[in-house]
Design a protein around this motif. Structure first.
Motif, PDB file in Angstrom:
ATOM      1  N   ASN A 145      91.763 -74.721   3.606  1.00 55.46           N
ATOM      2  CA  ASN A 145      91.656 -74.601   2.150  1.00 55.46           C
ATOM      3  C   ASN A 145      91.702 -75.968   1.489  1.00 55.46           C
ATOM      4  O   ASN A 145      90.932 -76.251   0.563  1.00 55.46           O
ATOM      5  CB  ASN A 145      92.757 -73.699   1.593  1.00 55.46           C
ATOM      6  N   TRP A 146      92.611 -76.825   1.947  1.00 61.18           N
ATOM      7  CA  TRP A 146      92.686 -78.189   1.418  1.00 61.18           C
ATOM      8  C   TRP A 146      91.363 -78.916   1.658  1.00 61.18           C
ATOM      9  O   TRP A 146      90.836 -79.565   0.749  1.00 61.18           O
ATOM     10  CB  TRP A 146      93.836 -78.959   2.076  1.00 61.18           C
ATOM     11  N   LEU A 147      90.821 -78.795   2.866  1.00 58.57           N
ATOM     12  CA  LEU A 147      89.578 -79.483   3.208  1.00 58.57           C
ATOM     13  C   LEU A 147      88.433 -79.025   2.313  1.00 58.57           C
ATOM     14  O   LEU A 147      87.691 -79.853   1.771  1.00 58.57           O
ATOM     15  CB  LEU A 147      89.226 -79.253   4.677  1.00 58.57           C
ATOM     16  N   GLN A 148      88.269 -77.725   2.158  1.00 57.24           N
ATOM     17  CA  GLN A 148      87.173 -77.222   1.333  1.00 57.24           C
ATOM     18  C   GLN A 148      87.253 -77.754  -0.096  1.00 57.24           C
ATOM     19  O   GLN A 148      86.256 -78.236  -0.634  1.00 57.24           O
ATOM     20  CB  GLN A 148      87.178 -75.694   1.290  1.00 57.24           C
ATOM     21  N   ILE A 149      88.420 -77.692  -0.697  1.00 59.03           N
ATOM     22  CA  ILE A 149      88.530 -78.127  -2.084  1.00 59.03           C
ATOM     23  C   ILE A 149      88.498 -79.647  -2.176  1.00 59.03           C
ATOM     24  O   ILE A 149      88.032 -80.205  -3.176  1.00 59.03           O
ATOM     25  CB  ILE A 149      89.765 -77.509  -2.787  1.00 59.03           C
TER      26      ILE A 149
END
Length: 90
Positions: free
Chosen positions: A9-13
């Motif tokens: 989730n951190w990577l995507q955002i």
């Protein structure tokens, strides 16, 4: 939230925030997931270390050890692609 899910989730955002410098919502959401990684999973220095043709490499420190997690690039960039494809967000 499991570490793997929080990292993804951190990577995507993070990819969205990097591509859309004026998107304050993306920056705030990235900070939220960075806080989860820091507070819940005790990660430090979380960063995108490399992006190649098929993978995104995320490097971080946990309990004094440097670790590397790799994610499928197409999957990681899906949120950014979805946002770019929706005229409402452009």
């Amino acid at each position: 939230m499991k570490l793997q899910d929080a990292l993804f989730n951190w990577l995507q955002i993070r990819l969205v925030a990097d591509a859309r410098q004026d998107d304050n919502a993306a920056k705030e959401t990235e900070s939220f997931f960075a806080e989860i990684l820091r507070d819940d999973h005790k990660l430090e220095d979380v960063r995108i270390a490399a992006i190649d043709e098929t993978m995104v490499h995320v490097r971080y420190e946990q309990e004094g050890k440097t670790k590397l997690q790799m994610f499928d690039r197409e999957h990681a960039e899906q949120l950014l692609s979805d946002i770019a494809a929706n005229p409402k967000y452009n």
